[in-house]
Design an enzyme around this catalytic site. Structure first.
Site, PDB file in Angstrom:
ATOM      1  CE  LYS A  15      67.888  75.139  46.653  1.00  0.00           C
ATOM      2  NZ  LYS A  15      67.209  73.908  46.118  1.00  0.00           N
ATOM      3  NE  ARG A  90      64.920  71.694  51.827  1.00  0.00           N
ATOM      4  CZ  ARG A  90      66.446  71.487  51.191  1.00  0.00           C
ATOM      5  NH1 ARG A  90      67.170  72.246  51.612  1.00  0.00           N
ATOM      6  NH2 ARG A  90      66.552  70.453  50.467  1.00  0.00           N
ATOM      7  NE  ARG A 125      73.586  67.355  43.746  1.00  0.00           N
ATOM      8  CZ  ARG A 125      72.707  67.861  44.237  1.00  0.00           C
ATOM      9  NH1 ARG A 125      72.793  69.384  44.376  1.00  0.00           N
ATOM     10  NH2 ARG A 125      71.946  67.365  45.141  1.00  0.00           N
ATOM     11  NE  ARG A 170      67.464  65.784  49.078  1.00  0.00           N
ATOM     12  CZ  ARG A 170      68.246  66.396  48.447  1.00  0.00           C
ATOM     13  NH1 ARG A 170      68.811  65.736  47.346  1.00  0.00           N
ATOM     14  NH2 ARG A 170      68.936  67.611  48.785  1.00  0.00           N
TER      15      ARG A 170
HETATM   16  P1  AMP Z   1      70.295  70.415  50.587  1.00  0.00           P
HETATM   17  O1  AMP Z   1      71.714  70.549  50.503  1.00  0.00           O
HETATM   18  O2  AMP Z   1      69.758  71.819  50.601  1.00  0.00           O
HETATM   19  O3  AMP Z   1      69.341  69.506  49.517  1.00  0.00           O
HETATM   20  O4  AMP Z   1      69.889  69.658  51.892  1.00  0.00           O
HETATM   21  C1  AMP Z   1      70.149  68.519  52.314  1.00  0.00           C
HETATM   22  C2  AMP Z   1      69.273  67.721  53.255  1.00  0.00           C
HETATM   23  O5  AMP Z   1      69.529  68.860  54.646  1.00  0.00           O
HETATM   24  C3  AMP Z   1      67.962  67.891  53.224  1.00  0.00           C
HETATM   25  O6  AMP Z   1      67.497  66.804  52.253  1.00  0.00           O
HETATM   26  C4  AMP Z   1      67.161  67.969  54.376  1.00  0.00           C
HETATM   27  O7  AMP Z   1      67.351  66.617  54.889  1.00  0.00           O
HETATM   28  C5  AMP Z   1      68.084  68.657  55.062  1.00  0.00           C
HETATM   29  N1  AMP Z   1      67.618  70.285  55.340  1.00  0.00           N
HETATM   30  C6  AMP Z   1      68.323  71.208  54.632  1.00  0.00           C
HETATM   31  N2  AMP Z   1      67.549  72.176  54.835  1.00  0.00           N
HETATM   32  C7  AMP Z   1      66.708  71.989  55.580  1.00  0.00           C
HETATM   33  C8  AMP Z   1      65.661  72.718  56.110  1.00  0.00           C
HETATM   34  N3  AMP Z   1      65.637  74.140  56.023  1.00  0.00           N
HETATM   35  N4  AMP Z   1      64.809  72.262  57.168  1.00  0.00           N
HETATM   36  C9  AMP Z   1      64.757  71.044  57.202  1.00  0.00           C
HETATM   37  N5  AMP Z   1      65.863  70.270  56.684  1.00  0.00           N
HETATM   38  C10 AMP Z   1      66.742  70.847  55.958  1.00  0.00           C
END
Ligand code: AMP
Length: 214
Positions: A15, A90, A125, A170
């Site tokens: 994404k 999410r 990554r 995750r």
């Molecule tokens: P990402 O970079 O999108 O993979 O997000 C990294 C981390 O941020 C995730 O593993 C969650 O701990 C937190 N996070 C990101 N987006 C959300 C969301 N919409 N709701 C809750 N936690 C989030």
């Protein structure tokens, strides 16, 4: 009220990379809300929210809905352009909060990818420690100068949550808490477009095509 396009998919589905490509082509057309990047910046600045989010993020769990909704919904409301959300909603409660706030998305773009591809990509990554731009040590998207971000000159590092055990946690969280968002939004009338992210090189064209509508 703004148009909202949700980028949806497992962590590591591409994404962030698709967004970065789109922004290079069409910089001023969209307001991008990348929740993971916003949270990482809060952590870096050691804000109240950053401190609260830290232990959830390190263990691969989701940050509580209220904290996320308070940060994202006003940002969506404030925008006059098409908003692209990366990493929001999410959970089903986040999706419902969006609908209740009158910001039901127009479109959900589902980047579909197998778990094992995600685990392999996470190993490769690297991201900019300053602007979060993603790169890879694998076949695609190398930085021009090793270890340095092309965009801002920041140092490239591995994300702590890209360790295999955290990635698997995750993926589990995605299946249990995030995937049900699709049916919640479909029931609310949101259009869903699926893009196969398993094959590198296929998704960029498909995504650019889909976004021509906005
Ligand atoms: P990402 O970079 O999108 O993979 O997000 C990294 C981390 O941020 C995730 O593993 C969650 O701990 C937190 N996070 C990101 N987006 C959300 C969301 N919409 N709701 C809750 N936690 C989030």
């Amino acid at each position: 009220m703004s148009n909202v396009v949700v980028l949806f998919g497992k962590p590591g589905a591409g994404k962030g990379t698709r967004l970065s490509e789109l922004q290079q082509e069409r910089k001023d057309d969209f307001e991008v809300i990348s929740v993971g990047n916003l949270l990482r910046s809060e952590r870096k600045n050691k804000t109240h929210l950053g401190r609260k989010a830290e232990h959830y993020m390190n263990s691969g769990r989701l940050v509580p809905d209220e904290l996320i909704n308070e940060m994202v919904i006003p940002a969506i409301k404030a925008s006059t352009r098409t908003v692209i959300t990366d990493g929001y909603p999410r959970t089903v409660d986040q999706a419902k909060a969006m609908i209740d706030a009158g910001e039901c998305p127009k479109l959900l773009v589902f980047f579909d990818i197998d778990d094992e591809v995600v685990v392999e990509r996470a190993k490769q990554r690297i991201v900019c420690s300053h602007c979060s731009e993603p790169y890879t040590t694998g076949e695609f998207k190398h930085p021009k100068v090793e270890g340095i971000c092309d965009k801002c000159g920041g140092k490239l590092v591995r994300r702590s949550d890209d360790e295999e055990a955290t990635v698997r946690e995750r993926l589990e969280v995605f299946m249990n808490e995030t995937l049900p968002v699709v049916s919640t939004l479909m029931k609310a009338g949101v259009e869903v477009v699926t893009i196969d992210s398993n094959i590198e090189g296929h998704a960029p064209k498909m995504f650019a095509e889909v976004m021509k509508r906005f």
